[in-house]
Design a protein around this motif. Structure first.
Motif, PDB file in Angstrom:
ATOM      1  N   THR A  37       0.853  -1.183   0.000  1.00  0.00           N
ATOM      2  CA  THR A  37       0.000   0.000   0.000  1.00  0.00           C
ATOM      3  C   THR A  37       0.891   1.236   0.000  1.00  0.00           C
ATOM      4  O   THR A  37       1.870   1.304   0.739  1.00  0.00           O
ATOM      5  CB  THR A  37      -0.910   0.009   1.246  1.00  0.00           C
TER       6      THR A  37
ATOM      7  N   MET B  91      -5.537  -1.874   4.020  1.00  0.00           N
ATOM      8  CA  MET B  91      -4.893  -2.304   5.266  1.00  0.00           C
ATOM      9  C   MET B  91      -4.156  -3.626   5.087  1.00  0.00           C
ATOM     10  O   MET B  91      -3.055  -3.800   5.617  1.00  0.00           O
ATOM     11  CB  MET B  91      -5.922  -2.427   6.389  1.00  0.00           C
ATOM     12  N   SER B  92      -4.731  -4.558   4.336  1.00  0.00           N
ATOM     13  CA  SER B  92      -4.087  -5.866   4.198  1.00  0.00           C
ATOM     14  C   SER B  92      -2.774  -5.774   3.419  1.00  0.00           C
ATOM     15  O   SER B  92      -1.816  -6.480   3.724  1.00  0.00           O
ATOM     16  CB  SER B  92      -5.034  -6.886   3.555  1.00  0.00           C
TER      17      SER B  92
ATOM     18  N   LYS C 295       0.374  -4.304   5.536  1.00  0.00           N
ATOM     19  CA  LYS C 295       1.053  -5.153   6.517  1.00  0.00           C
ATOM     20  C   LYS C 295       2.145  -5.973   5.853  1.00  0.00           C
ATOM     21  O   LYS C 295       2.022  -6.389   4.711  1.00  0.00           O
ATOM     22  CB  LYS C 295       0.035  -6.075   7.192  1.00  0.00           C
TER      23      LYS C 295
ATOM     24  N   TYR D 268      -6.672   9.189   2.158  1.00  0.00           N
ATOM     25  CA  TYR D 268      -5.935   9.090   3.416  1.00  0.00           C
ATOM     26  C   TYR D 268      -5.731  10.500   3.946  1.00  0.00           C
ATOM     27  O   TYR D 268      -5.164  11.362   3.266  1.00  0.00           O
ATOM     28  CB  TYR D 268      -4.591   8.406   3.169  1.00  0.00           C
TER      29      TYR D 268
ATOM     30  N   ASP E 256      -7.728 -14.406  -1.534  1.00  0.00           N
ATOM     31  CA  ASP E 256      -9.101 -13.909  -1.711  1.00  0.00           C
ATOM     32  C   ASP E 256      -9.184 -12.561  -2.423  1.00  0.00           C
ATOM     33  O   ASP E 256     -10.164 -11.845  -2.286  1.00  0.00           O
ATOM     34  CB  ASP E 256      -9.833 -13.827  -0.361  1.00  0.00           C
TER      35      ASP E 256
ATOM     36  N   GLN F 155     -12.855   0.267   0.107  1.00  0.00           N
ATOM     37  CA  GLN F 155     -11.746  -0.681  -0.027  1.00  0.00           C
ATOM     38  C   GLN F 155     -10.687  -0.507   1.076  1.00  0.00           C
ATOM     39  O   GLN F 155      -9.538  -0.861   0.909  1.00  0.00           O
ATOM     40  CB  GLN F 155     -11.119  -0.574  -1.414  1.00  0.00           C
ATOM     41  N   GLU F 156     -11.123  -0.014   2.237  1.00  0.00           N
ATOM     42  CA  GLU F 156     -10.214   0.194   3.358  1.00  0.00           C
ATOM     43  C   GLU F 156      -9.528  -1.100   3.775  1.00  0.00           C
ATOM     44  O   GLU F 156      -8.313  -1.109   4.034  1.00  0.00           O
ATOM     45  CB  GLU F 156     -10.967   0.775   4.570  1.00  0.00           C
ATOM     46  N   SER F 157     -10.279  -2.192   3.848  1.00  0.00           N
ATOM     47  CA  SER F 157      -9.681  -3.456   4.307  1.00  0.00           C
ATOM     48  C   SER F 157      -8.615  -3.945   3.321  1.00  0.00           C
ATOM     49  O   SER F 157      -7.599  -4.508   3.736  1.00  0.00           O
ATOM     50  CB  SER F 157     -10.751  -4.530   4.537  1.00  0.00           C
ATOM     51  N   LEU F 158      -8.829  -3.712   2.038  1.00  0.00           N
ATOM     52  CA  LEU F 158      -7.830  -4.076   1.031  1.00  0.00           C
ATOM     53  C   LEU F 158      -6.556  -3.253   1.244  1.00  0.00           C
ATOM     54  O   LEU F 158      -5.443  -3.782   1.238  1.00  0.00           O
ATOM     55  CB  LEU F 158      -8.400  -3.850  -0.376  1.00  0.00           C
TER      56      LEU F 158
ATOM     57  N   LYS G 290      -0.855 -11.616   0.830  1.00  0.00           N
ATOM     58  CA  LYS G 290      -1.679 -10.432   0.600  1.00  0.00           C
ATOM     59  C   LYS G 290      -2.696 -10.647  -0.510  1.00  0.00           C
ATOM     60  O   LYS G 290      -3.702  -9.944  -0.576  1.00  0.00           O
ATOM     61  CB  LYS G 290      -0.786  -9.231   0.265  1.00  0.00           C
TER      62      LYS G 290
END
Length: 172
Positions: free
Chosen positions: A46, A94-95, A98, A160, A106, A89-92, A103
């Motif tokens: 990200t 965040m993943s 990390k 952001y 799914d 798409q916040e969870s995308l 990554k």
């Protein structure tokens, strides 16, 4: 005090890192996931530090941290796609922020012109060949030559702002 004395004093004044982060956090930016194929395996990170650089030739840039474990693999690939995230798409985001793990588990994607993964459901993508890499403090400055790009004009970007994901509100 002369202008050059004042400039020298200002240039040598330390800037507090927390204040720097806080003040620059007031500059809203889009959120991208930069992807590539390295030795047949998808890799990504990200990045909010992404921007257009030149129209002629068409160039973009992003700035990965020196400590990134994904960046050396993207650099090795020699190409990348900047996938611009849409609202929701916040969870995308965040993943891919990390370190470690799969990554791409799914996550639907297809190969772009360069071979880089173009993620399903993103607002836009910009597929690039790495043109140059320059040092930039604790980051690298990566310049990409645009090979292909497309956008879904009917959606809004994920933004952001002040260390958090935000959505644009409709105009009144």
């Amino acid at each position: 005090m002369g202008t050059s004395d004042k400039a020298a004093r200002l240039a040598s004044a330390p800037v507090d890192a927390d204040l720097f982060r806080s003040v620059l956090g007031n500059f809203a930016s889009g959120v991208t996931i930069v992807t590539a194929m390295d030795d047949g395996e998808p890799v990504g990170l990200t990045a909010q530090s992404f921007t257009s650089l030149s129209l002629d030739p068409p160039l973009v840039m992003f700035c990965p941290k020196l400590t990134s474990t994904s960046w050396p693999r993207i650099e090795h690939a020699g190409h990348f796609a900047a996938n611009i995230l849409a609202e929701g798409q916040e969870s995308l985001g965040m993943s891919f922020a990390k370190s470690g793990g799969d990554k791409f588990a799914d996550v639907g994607w297809s190969a772009g012109l360069s071979g880089a993964p173009l993620l399903d459901g993103v607002l836009a993508y910009i597929d690039c060949q790495i043109e140059a890499v320059h040092p930039g403090g604790d980051h690298q400055i990566v310049i990409g030559r645009v090979l292909h790009l497309a956008a879904d004009a009917g959606r809004k970007p994920l933004v952001y702002f002040r260390s958090a994901f935000e959505s644009l509100r409709p105009r009144a």
